[in-house]
Design a protein around this motif. Sequence first.
Motif, PDB file in Angstrom:
ATOM      1  N   LYS A 113       0.828  -1.204   0.000  1.00 22.93           N
ATOM      2  CA  LYS A 113       0.000   0.000   0.000  1.00 22.93           C
ATOM      3  C   LYS A 113       0.866   1.260   0.000  1.00 22.93           C
ATOM      4  CE  LYS A 113      -4.172  -1.683  -0.058  1.00 22.93           C
ATOM      5  NZ  LYS A 113      -5.073  -1.413  -1.213  1.00 22.93           N
ATOM      6  N   ALA A 114       1.962   1.225   0.746  1.00 24.11           N
ATOM      7  CA  ALA A 114       2.864   2.373   0.788  1.00 24.11           C
ATOM      8  C   ALA A 114       3.455   2.640  -0.592  1.00 24.11           C
ATOM      9  CB  ALA A 114       3.971   2.132   1.804  1.00 24.11           C
ATOM     10  N   ARG A 115       3.857   1.587  -1.254  1.00 25.74           N
ATOM     11  CA  ARG A 115       4.410   1.755  -2.596  1.00 25.74           C
ATOM     12  C   ARG A 115       3.374   2.316  -3.559  1.00 25.74           C
ATOM     13  NH1 ARG A 115       8.194  -3.640  -3.749  1.00 25.74           N
ATOM     14  NH2 ARG A 115       9.876  -3.067  -2.291  1.00 25.74           N
ATOM     15  N   GLU A 116       2.156   1.798  -3.493  1.00 24.19           N
ATOM     16  CA  GLU A 116       1.098   2.287  -4.369  1.00 24.19           C
ATOM     17  C   GLU A 116       0.831   3.774  -4.143  1.00 24.19           C
ATOM     18  OE1 GLU A 116      -2.375  -0.068  -3.870  1.00 24.19           O
ATOM     19  OE2 GLU A 116      -1.431  -1.931  -4.567  1.00 24.19           O
ATOM     20  N   GLN A 117       0.774   4.170  -2.881  1.00 21.12           N
ATOM     21  CA  GLN A 117       0.523   5.579  -2.583  1.00 21.12           C
ATOM     22  C   GLN A 117       1.664   6.463  -3.081  1.00 21.12           C
ATOM     23  OE1 GLN A 117      -0.654   6.565   1.406  1.00 21.12           O
ATOM     24  NE2 GLN A 117      -2.072   4.850   1.564  1.00 21.12           N
ATOM     25  N   ALA A 118       2.897   6.017  -2.884  1.00 20.16           N
ATOM     26  CA  ALA A 118       4.049   6.796  -3.329  1.00 20.16           C
ATOM     27  C   ALA A 118       4.052   6.952  -4.844  1.00 20.16           C
ATOM     28  CB  ALA A 118       5.341   6.139  -2.856  1.00 20.16           C
ATOM     29  N   VAL A 119       3.720   5.882  -5.554  1.00 21.30           N
ATOM     30  CA  VAL A 119       3.677   5.940  -7.022  1.00 21.30           C
ATOM     31  C   VAL A 119       2.563   6.866  -7.495  1.00 21.30           C
ATOM     32  CG1 VAL A 119       3.191   4.595  -9.105  1.00 21.30           C
ATOM     33  CG2 VAL A 119       4.768   3.707  -7.386  1.00 21.30           C
ATOM     34  N   ASN A 120       1.411   6.804  -6.848  1.00 19.24           N
ATOM     35  CA  ASN A 120       0.301   7.688  -7.231  1.00 19.24           C
ATOM     36  C   ASN A 120       0.674   9.152  -7.056  1.00 19.24           C
ATOM     37  OD1 ASN A 120      -1.360   5.541  -7.892  1.00 19.24           O
ATOM     38  ND2 ASN A 120      -2.324   5.449  -5.883  1.00 19.24           N
ATOM     39  N   ILE A 121       1.360   9.462  -5.957  1.00 19.95           N
ATOM     40  CA  ILE A 121       1.805  10.842  -5.730  1.00 19.95           C
ATOM     41  C   ILE A 121       2.801  11.254  -6.809  1.00 19.95           C
ATOM     42  CG2 ILE A 121       3.126  12.334  -4.185  1.00 19.95           C
ATOM     43  CD1 ILE A 121       1.899  10.793  -1.838  1.00 19.95           C
ATOM     44  N   LEU A 122       3.757  10.375  -7.092  1.00 26.32           N
ATOM     45  CA  LEU A 122       4.769  10.690  -8.096  1.00 26.32           C
ATOM     46  C   LEU A 122       4.135  10.966  -9.454  1.00 26.32           C
ATOM     47  CD1 LEU A 122       7.945  10.657  -8.684  1.00 26.32           C
ATOM     48  CD2 LEU A 122       7.461   8.393  -9.660  1.00 26.32           C
ATOM     49  N   LEU A 123       3.221  10.101  -9.883  1.00 25.85           N
ATOM     50  CA  LEU A 123       2.595  10.279 -11.194  1.00 25.85           C
ATOM     51  C   LEU A 123       1.790  11.564 -11.256  1.00 25.85           C
ATOM     52  CD1 LEU A 123       1.429   6.679 -12.184  1.00 25.85           C
ATOM     53  CD2 LEU A 123       3.565   7.850 -12.693  1.00 25.85           C
ATOM     54  N   SER A 124       1.087  11.895 -10.161  1.00 23.67           N
ATOM     55  CA  SER A 124       0.316  13.132 -10.133  1.00 23.67           C
ATOM     56  C   SER A 124       1.228  14.346 -10.264  1.00 23.67           C
ATOM     57  CB  SER A 124      -0.500  13.223  -8.842  1.00 23.67           C
ATOM     58  OG  SER A 124      -1.461  12.189  -8.778  1.00 23.67           O
ATOM     59  N   ARG A 125       2.354  14.320  -9.567  1.00 24.70           N
ATOM     60  CA  ARG A 125       3.304  15.433  -9.645  1.00 24.70           C
ATOM     61  C   ARG A 125       3.871  15.600 -11.042  1.00 24.70           C
ATOM     62  NH1 ARG A 125       7.552  14.602  -4.674  1.00 24.70           N
ATOM     63  NH2 ARG A 125       6.128  15.022  -2.924  1.00 24.70           N
ATOM     64  N   LEU A 126       4.365  14.506 -11.583  1.00 31.77           N
ATOM     65  CA  LEU A 126       5.139  14.592 -12.813  1.00 31.77           C
ATOM     66  C   LEU A 126       4.288  14.644 -14.063  1.00 31.77           C
ATOM     67  CD1 LEU A 126       7.956  11.997 -12.033  1.00 31.77           C
ATOM     68  CD2 LEU A 126       7.954  14.453 -11.617  1.00 31.77           C
ATOM     69  N   GLY A 127       3.141  13.943 -14.050  1.00 37.36           N
ATOM     70  CA  GLY A 127       2.342  13.840 -15.268  1.00 37.36           C
ATOM     71  C   GLY A 127       0.938  14.383 -15.161  1.00 37.36           C
ATOM     72  N   GLY A 128       0.556  14.891 -13.988  1.00 41.32           N
ATOM     73  CA  GLY A 128      -0.783  15.439 -13.832  1.00 41.32           C
ATOM     74  C   GLY A 128      -1.859  14.384 -13.916  1.00 41.32           C
ATOM     75  N   SER A 129      -3.074  14.827 -14.157  1.00 39.19           N
ATOM     76  CA  SER A 129      -4.210  13.896 -14.174  1.00 39.19           C
ATOM     77  C   SER A 129      -4.126  12.906 -15.332  1.00 39.19           C
ATOM     78  CB  SER A 129      -5.518  14.681 -14.265  1.00 39.19           C
ATOM     79  OG  SER A 129      -5.553  15.491 -15.425  1.00 39.19           O
ATOM     80  N   ALA A 130      -3.406  13.251 -16.393  1.00 40.39           N
ATOM     81  CA  ALA A 130      -3.270  12.344 -17.533  1.00 40.39           C
ATOM     82  C   ALA A 130      -2.527  11.069 -17.160  1.00 40.39           C
ATOM     83  CB  ALA A 130      -2.556  13.043 -18.683  1.00 40.39           C
ATOM     84  N   LEU A 145      -4.439  23.085  -6.508  1.00 38.03           N
ATOM     85  CA  LEU A 145      -3.061  22.790  -6.892  1.00 38.03           C
ATOM     86  C   LEU A 145      -2.989  21.679  -7.940  1.00 38.03           C
ATOM     87  CD1 LEU A 145      -0.693  23.151  -3.818  1.00 38.03           C
ATOM     88  CD2 LEU A 145      -1.440  24.816  -5.513  1.00 38.03           C
ATOM     89  N   ALA A 146      -3.969  20.781  -7.945  1.00 39.61           N
ATOM     90  CA  ALA A 146      -4.020  19.767  -9.010  1.00 39.61           C
ATOM     91  C   ALA A 146      -4.218  20.440 -10.360  1.00 39.61           C
ATOM     92  CB  ALA A 146      -5.143  18.769  -8.737  1.00 39.61           C
ATOM     93  N   ASP A 147      -5.103  21.412 -10.416  1.00 38.13           N
ATOM     94  CA  ASP A 147      -5.355  22.126 -11.670  1.00 38.13           C
ATOM     95  C   ASP A 147      -4.149  22.966 -12.077  1.00 38.13           C
ATOM     96  OD1 ASP A 147      -7.874  21.029 -11.747  1.00 38.13           O
ATOM     97  OD2 ASP A 147      -8.883  22.788 -10.931  1.00 38.13           O
ATOM     98  N   VAL A 148      -3.514  23.614 -11.100  1.00 38.61           N
ATOM     99  CA  VAL A 148      -2.308  24.388 -11.388  1.00 38.61           C
ATOM    100  C   VAL A 148      -1.205  23.464 -11.900  1.00 38.61           C
ATOM    101  CG1 VAL A 148      -0.437  25.712 -10.313  1.00 38.61           C
ATOM    102  CG2 VAL A 148      -2.823  26.256  -9.783  1.00 38.61           C
ATOM    103  N   ASN A 149      -1.055  22.310 -11.273  1.00 37.59           N
ATOM    104  CA  ASN A 149      -0.063  21.331 -11.698  1.00 37.59           C
ATOM    105  C   ASN A 149      -0.347  20.858 -13.126  1.00 37.59           C
ATOM    106  OD1 ASN A 149       2.237  19.561 -10.558  1.00 37.59           O
ATOM    107  ND2 ASN A 149       0.887  18.064 -11.497  1.00 37.59           N
ATOM    108  N   ASN A 150      -1.615  20.590 -13.428  1.00 38.66           N
ATOM    109  CA  ASN A 150      -1.984  20.173 -14.779  1.00 38.66           C
ATOM    110  C   ASN A 150      -1.622  21.238 -15.812  1.00 38.66           C
ATOM    111  OD1 ASN A 150      -3.020  17.652 -14.117  1.00 38.66           O
ATOM    112  ND2 ASN A 150      -5.105  18.403 -13.847  1.00 38.66           N
ATOM    113  N   TYR A 151      -1.806  22.490 -15.442  1.00 40.96           N
ATOM    114  CA  TYR A 151      -1.479  23.580 -16.360  1.00 40.96           C
ATOM    115  C   TYR A 151       0.006  23.566 -16.702  1.00 40.96           C
ATOM    116  CZ  TYR A 151      -0.159  28.289 -17.798  1.00 40.96           C
ATOM    117  OH  TYR A 151       0.389  29.352 -18.457  1.00 40.96           O
ATOM    118  N   TRP A 152       0.845  23.430 -15.689  1.00 45.22           N
ATOM    119  CA  TRP A 152       2.279  23.443 -15.948  1.00 45.22           C
ATOM    120  C   TRP A 152       2.736  22.183 -16.680  1.00 45.22           C
ATOM    121  CZ3 TRP A 152       2.759  26.185 -10.764  1.00 45.22           C
ATOM    122  CH2 TRP A 152       3.098  27.521 -10.952  1.00 45.22           C
ATOM    123  N   VAL A 153       2.127  21.043 -16.372  1.00 47.65           N
ATOM    124  CA  VAL A 153       2.457  19.821 -17.108  1.00 47.65           C
ATOM    125  C   VAL A 153       2.128  20.005 -18.588  1.00 47.65           C
ATOM    126  CG1 VAL A 153       1.787  17.415 -17.452  1.00 47.65           C
ATOM    127  CG2 VAL A 153       2.231  18.253 -15.147  1.00 47.65           C
TER     128      VAL A 153
END
Length: 316
Positions: free
Chosen positions: A36-53, A205-213
């Motif tokens: 579960k820890a790994r899954e959560q960490a990966v989800n955070i990473l993907l959201s940061r780097l690639g946004g909602s896509a 911040l999700a929307d702002v992150n998506n804009y920059w991605v």
Amino acid sequence: MLKQLLLSLMLLCVSATAAASVFDVQLDAAPYSREKAREQAVNILLSRLGGSAAAGSWVAQEILNDWSRYTLSTSTAGGYTVQFAEAELSPLFHSAGLSLWRGKRPAILVWQVNDGQAKDMPDTSWRKASRYYAIPLLWPLWDLQEHMQIDKTSLQNLAEASQRYGAEVWLAVQQQEHRLNWRLYHKDAEQPLTQGAAASAEQVLADVNNYWVARQAAMAETRPDNSAPAQALQAGADAPGELTIVVTGLTQFADMVRLEQRLSDLDGVAGVSVLDSAGDQARFRLELESAAVRPALSRAGLSALGERRYRLERTE
């Protein structure tokens, strides 16, 4: 004098946050299981780097399946911390057709008014969103000068006040009940870069992150497909219970990842590893439970070219 001291302290804290790598993910309270820890960490990473896509992409499962390849270190001291491998993740994102925002995040000055009342410090929601997206936030002091100069009903014309904090980017947020209407500004543009409405700070911040991605995607250079290497790979010798094959036609990194997954799913194959790669070729080693695996390789999209040499004919 006091205001300058407080500004210096705030900027120091923001600078420390901005210095953290976007490839480092920390869970303050580790989940009950390592999986579960790994899954959560990966989800955070993907959201940061690639946004909602990036949400729901096969990239997440690839990272989890080959954890040691895509991570540099993990720690459970003070929570659960993962340092992901940027060099491995970059081609993985590219192969999945995902934009990758890898750069340091700019600090954002947040001007927020809640039903006419100025907000001069972040709540738990903003702190959590800031950590999740690795976007450092700065909050104004709202001193007497700012209360007198800024129209709290519109939050327009914030450039002069924002630049006193040294801010290049700022958010104007107006909260009414549970709705946050927001606009993102840059010092070099009079009009908002982007704007929207959200139900929470996390969504802002999700929307702002998506804009920059998306901006990174617009500026990204197209990478050429892999070409044949100067010297072809050789299968080499096999130990009992193993089969090493050389596959050509791997024009993108995604071809290698997906082929490895399909080979692993074949009956009689206990495990698959990629030994090495060069250009559009790679060597795969199969651990066999059955000697009758070779005829099944066509189901993985491979056509025979010779002894233990194959070509990838399809990737879907």
